[in-house]
Every structure is written in structure tokens, then in C-alpha cells.
Design a protein around this motif. Structure first.
Motif, PDB file in Angstrom:
ATOM      1  N   PHE A 179      92.305  27.688  51.383  1.00 60.61           N
ATOM      2  CA  PHE A 179      91.362  26.762  52.004  1.00 60.61           C
ATOM      3  C   PHE A 179      90.241  27.575  52.619  1.00 60.61           C
ATOM      4  O   PHE A 179      90.464  28.358  53.539  1.00 60.61           O
ATOM      5  N   GLN A 180      89.029  27.418  52.094  1.00 65.36           N
ATOM      6  CA  GLN A 180      87.895  28.226  52.523  1.00 65.36           C
ATOM      7  C   GLN A 180      86.956  27.428  53.417  1.00 65.36           C
ATOM      8  O   GLN A 180      86.654  26.264  53.142  1.00 65.36           O
ATOM      9  N   VAL A 181      86.516  28.077  54.497  1.00 61.55           N
ATOM     10  CA  VAL A 181      85.553  27.480  55.419  1.00 61.55           C
ATOM     11  C   VAL A 181      84.351  28.413  55.518  1.00 61.55           C
ATOM     12  O   VAL A 181      84.508  29.626  55.624  1.00 61.55           O
ATOM     13  N   ALA A 182      83.154  27.831  55.461  1.00 60.43           N
ATOM     14  CA  ALA A 182      81.924  28.609  55.627  1.00 60.43           C
ATOM     15  C   ALA A 182      81.259  28.192  56.930  1.00 60.43           C
ATOM     16  O   ALA A 182      80.842  27.043  57.086  1.00 60.43           O
ATOM     17  N   ARG A 183      81.182  29.120  57.887  1.00 60.32           N
ATOM     18  CA  ARG A 183      80.540  28.874  59.187  1.00 60.32           C
ATOM     19  C   ARG A 183      79.054  29.200  59.073  1.00 60.32           C
ATOM     20  O   ARG A 183      78.671  30.313  58.720  1.00 60.32           O
ATOM     21  N   VAL A 184      78.191  28.229  59.390  1.00 59.96           N
ATOM     22  CA  VAL A 184      76.743  28.422  59.308  1.00 59.96           C
ATOM     23  C   VAL A 184      76.140  28.501  60.713  1.00 59.96           C
ATOM     24  O   VAL A 184      75.391  29.415  61.030  1.00 59.96           O
TER      25      VAL A 184
ATOM     26  N   PHE B 128      72.281  20.216  67.051  1.00 57.33           N
ATOM     27  CA  PHE B 128      73.435  20.684  66.278  1.00 57.33           C
ATOM     28  C   PHE B 128      73.787  22.112  66.678  1.00 57.33           C
ATOM     29  O   PHE B 128      72.990  23.035  66.511  1.00 57.33           O
ATOM     30  N   VAL B 129      74.991  22.282  67.203  1.00 52.80           N
ATOM     31  CA  VAL B 129      75.410  23.566  67.737  1.00 52.80           C
ATOM     32  C   VAL B 129      76.483  24.218  66.862  1.00 52.80           C
ATOM     33  O   VAL B 129      76.855  25.375  67.079  1.00 52.80           O
ATOM     34  N   PHE B 130      76.946  23.498  65.866  1.00 58.46           N
ATOM     35  CA  PHE B 130      78.050  23.978  65.032  1.00 58.46           C
ATOM     36  C   PHE B 130      77.945  23.274  63.683  1.00 58.46           C
ATOM     37  O   PHE B 130      77.700  22.071  63.613  1.00 58.46           O
ATOM     38  N   PHE B 131      78.101  24.052  62.586  1.00 54.44           N
ATOM     39  CA  PHE B 131      78.044  23.486  61.239  1.00 54.44           C
ATOM     40  C   PHE B 131      78.970  24.291  60.354  1.00 54.44           C
ATOM     41  O   PHE B 131      78.794  25.488  60.196  1.00 54.44           O
ATOM     42  N   ASP B 132      79.965  23.625  59.797  1.00 55.05           N
ATOM     43  CA  ASP B 132      80.935  24.242  58.896  1.00 55.05           C
ATOM     44  C   ASP B 132      81.013  23.454  57.598  1.00 55.05           C
ATOM     45  O   ASP B 132      81.043  22.214  57.622  1.00 55.05           O
ATOM     46  N   GLU B 133      81.083  24.171  56.479  1.00 52.42           N
ATOM     47  CA  GLU B 133      81.450  23.542  55.222  1.00 52.42           C
ATOM     48  C   GLU B 133      82.916  23.833  54.960  1.00 52.42           C
ATOM     49  O   GLU B 133      83.330  24.987  54.915  1.00 52.42           O
ATOM     50  N   MET B 134      83.710  22.793  54.762  1.00 51.16           N
ATOM     51  CA  MET B 134      85.144  22.921  54.473  1.00 51.16           C
ATOM     52  C   MET B 134      85.350  22.789  52.962  1.00 51.16           C
ATOM     53  O   MET B 134      84.974  21.782  52.373  1.00 51.16           O
ATOM     54  N   GLY B 135      85.936  23.820  52.352  1.00 53.79           N
ATOM     55  CA  GLY B 135      86.218  23.764  50.933  1.00 53.79           C
ATOM     56  C   GLY B 135      84.971  24.049  50.107  1.00 53.79           C
ATOM     57  O   GLY B 135      84.012  24.642  50.600  1.00 53.79           O
ATOM     58  N   PRO B 136      84.978  23.626  48.809  1.00 52.33           N
ATOM     59  CA  PRO B 136      85.984  22.772  48.175  1.00 52.33           C
ATOM     60  C   PRO B 136      87.316  23.498  47.985  1.00 52.33           C
ATOM     61  O   PRO B 136      87.352  24.695  47.716  1.00 52.33           O
ATOM     62  N   ALA B 137      88.392  22.744  48.141  1.00 49.43           N
ATOM     63  CA  ALA B 137      89.735  23.304  48.014  1.00 49.43           C
ATOM     64  C   ALA B 137      90.625  22.301  47.309  1.00 49.43           C
ATOM     65  O   ALA B 137      90.436  21.089  47.426  1.00 49.43           O
TER      66      ALA B 137
ATOM     67  N   CYS C 294      93.210  25.172  61.020  1.00 55.42           N
ATOM     68  CA  CYS C 294      91.844  25.380  60.579  1.00 55.42           C
ATOM     69  C   CYS C 294      91.005  25.789  61.780  1.00 55.42           C
ATOM     70  O   CYS C 294      91.006  25.094  62.794  1.00 55.42           O
ATOM     71  N   PRO C 295      90.236  26.905  61.723  1.00 60.34           N
ATOM     72  CA  PRO C 295      89.492  27.376  62.897  1.00 60.34           C
ATOM     73  C   PRO C 295      88.206  26.632  63.143  1.00 60.34           C
ATOM     74  O   PRO C 295      87.456  26.984  64.020  1.00 60.34           O
ATOM     75  N   THR C 296      87.927  25.573  62.351  1.00 60.89           N
ATOM     76  CA  THR C 296      86.671  24.870  62.537  1.00 60.89           C
ATOM     77  C   THR C 296      86.685  23.979  63.750  1.00 60.89           C
ATOM     78  O   THR C 296      85.639  23.471  64.164  1.00 60.89           O
TER      79      THR C 296
END
Length: 310
Positions: free
Chosen positions: A18-23, A35-44, A307-309
Motif C-alpha cells: 500500500f503506497q502513500v505519496a505525501r505532497v 490546505f495543510v496536508f495532501f496525500d495520495e493513497m494508492g493505487p493499491a 496508515c501514516p496519513t
């Protein structure tokens, strides 16, 4: 026409399938509007029997927005809300002075296996609203405005744009939408926002004449810009009014460092007090929780990774 002030690459982390991309937040760009936090979860892709189990954890001073392209997640919180979220719908949780929630995969979804792909964001609350009572809203996919503009099919998640207004509560000027851009589309982004950003999920796109790669966010301060694509793209557009500096520690956001310390102590006290008559409580039916990082509180047993998001 404005060009991007900065391009931010999502920093990816593999959580075992399961991949998370922190922007956001990023060292040189902590926020875009509120907006103070933005994560893309997956695709998984989860095999039958596997899923997401984010144990109960606290938030203050922010609103969380969960938006899925694929899959399903189940939200439960200390207000007593139990809500499944499906693609195209919006879960908006305003933490305010404090809330606890978990995010899990429902048993029937887990049993059959599933794909998961989506975006999680945190929106900092205006200073005067940071201590509001916590609240939760769910808006099904068919209640959101969906329309075509500049060759893009737009689903409006928050705020107003192109003559449409989303149903979810907003506490400061904000814009957030999902755009499915047809080949050759040219979308002039709305004016009147302090800051705007475009995040390329997939396909090819450019903002203000600057090309983006999937997993990159382009941000502009003031003005507007045109979002373009040659072959088609999926893009998230976000921004709004600048609301001032915010401090972030773990799952807490505040305009005051002292308030962050109080939230940490409240979480410790709530765990030590058994979650009854304490500042934070657990969602009904939950008995697990995530200890404050670095604390000596005992880790409850957990069969899957968090999940650390959140």
C-alpha cells in the motif's frame, strides 16, 4: 497568465503493498490556501482477506476530507458516526476542539479483495473556529455538482467554482475539485483565490505552460492559470484564502504551539483514564488506539499496519 511558483514531488512510502505519496506539507510550501496536508493513497490492490486498519487516533484544529477514485473505506468516530465512503462521495470531518476516529475496511469488502485509490487532505480551520465542536458530514456522489468546463468533467468537492457550489460546509474561502480532462482540454482555473494548486494524478497535464508528471503538484500564488492536457488527465485542483501560519504535530494542527501540547496531554490522559469522562473518547465498539509517538503507553495488539496519513 501565472506560471507555477513551485513544483512539489509527492514523497512515496510503501507500507507493504500500500503506497502513500505525501505532497503537503512541503519544506518550501507548507500550505496551499487552507490546505495543510495532501496525500495520495494508492493505487493499491488488496488480496481477499486483506485491508486497511487505521486504529482510533485524535485530531484537533482541522477538517479532514476523504475522496476516493476506487474502493471503499469505513469511517467511525467518537461522535458515534459509522459511515462507508465510496468513490465520488465526500467525507468531511471537522475536528475542531477534538475528535477521535478510525478508518477500516468493512468485512465484506475485505473478504472479496478490492482496489483502493484516493486523496486525503487536511484543511486548517480559521483561528476563530479552531475550538468549534466536532462535526461530521457525508455527501454521496450523486449530491455533488458534476459539470463540463473547458473540456473537463468536473466534480466539485468543496467551495464554489464555475457557477456551482458544493454542499459541504466550508469555514473559509476554499476551492477543491476533481477534473477528468479529455484529450486536448484547456481549463482556465477560477480567479479570486490567494493560492491555487493542481495535482496530476494520472495522464499528462501542464499548468501555465509548465509540464507536470503524475504525482507532482504545481502551485501558484494569486492570479490564475490554464490547465492543459494533450492525451487526457485526472487532476485535483485545490486552494483558497491564506489563513495564517499553522503548526503541525502528529495528527494535531493549531495556530498555537501551546494548544498542540495540551492536545498531546489530553490524549495521554484519555488513554490512562480508560476513555470514560476524558477529553478524548473512542468510537463506539472500538477498544484499540494509536499511542502518541514516543510515549511509553502500551501498544495495543494490531493485526495490520497503520496508515501514516492520519
Amino acid at each position: 497568465m501565472a506560471k507555477p511558483d513551485i513544483i512539489i514531488d509527492g514523497r512515496k512510502k510503501d507500507l507493504g503493498g500500500f503506497q502513500v505519496a505525501r505532497v503537503l506539507p512541503f519544506a518550501k510550501k507548507r500550505m496551499v490556501g487552507p490546505f495543510v496536508f495532501f496525500d495520495e493513497m494508492g493505487p493499491a490492490q488488496f488480496a481477499p482477506g486483506n485491508g486497511i486498519d487505521v486504529r482510533p487516533h485524535p485530531h484537533i484544529g482541522l477538517a479532514t476530507v476523504t475522496y476516493l477514485f476506487e474502493g471503499a473505506m469505513h469511517h467511525a468516530d467518537s461522535l458515534g458516526v459509522s459511515q462507508e465512503i465510496l468513490p465520488g462521495a465526500v467525507n468531511l470531518m471537522i475536528a475542531g476542539s477534538g475528535i477521535t476516529h478510525s478508518e477500516r475496511t468493512d468485512p465484506e469488502v475485505r473478504a472479496r479483495g478490492f482496489s483502493l485509490h484516493g486523496i486525503q487532505t487536511w484543511i486548517a480551520l480559521p483561528e476563530a473556529r479552531e475550538e468549534d465542536m466536532a462535526s461530521f458530514e457525508h455527501h454521496a456522489a450523486d449530491t455533488l455538482p458534476v459539470f463540463v468546463e473547458g473540456g473537463a468533467t468536473i466534480r466539485l468537492i468543496l467551495g464554489s467554482a464555475f457557477g456551482h457550489t458544493a454542499p459541504a460546509t466550508t469555514l473559509s474561502p476554499i476551492i477543491y475539485f476533481h477534473a477528468e480532462m479529455a484529450p486536448g482540454a484547456e481549463l482556465l482555473l477560477p480567479e479570486g483565490h490567494d493560492e491555487l494548486a493542481a495535482y496530476l494524478v494520472s495522464g499528462d497535464a501542464g499548468l501555465g505552460g509548465v509540464a507536470l508528471q503524475p504525482g507532482q503538484m504545481a502551485a501558484i500564488d494569486g492570479g490564475t492559470a490554464t490547465l492543459t492536457t494533450r492525451k487526457g488527465a485526472r487532476v485535483m485542483v485545490l486552494g483558497g484564502a491564506v489563513i495564517g501560519k499553522r503548526f503541525i504535530e502528529w495528527n494535531f494542527v493549531s495556530s498555537s504551539k501551546e494548544r498542540l501540547e495540551k492536545a498531546k496531554e489530553d490524549w495521554r490522559a484519555s488513554a490512562a483514564g480508560g476513555w470514560t469522562g476524558t477529553p478524548f473518547t473512542l468510537p463506539p465498539g472500538e477498544n484499540e488506539y494509536i499511542p502518541l509517538p514516543g510515549d511509553d503507553l502500551p501498544e495495543p495488539p494490531a493485526p495490520s499496519k497503520d496508515c501514516p496519513t492520519t
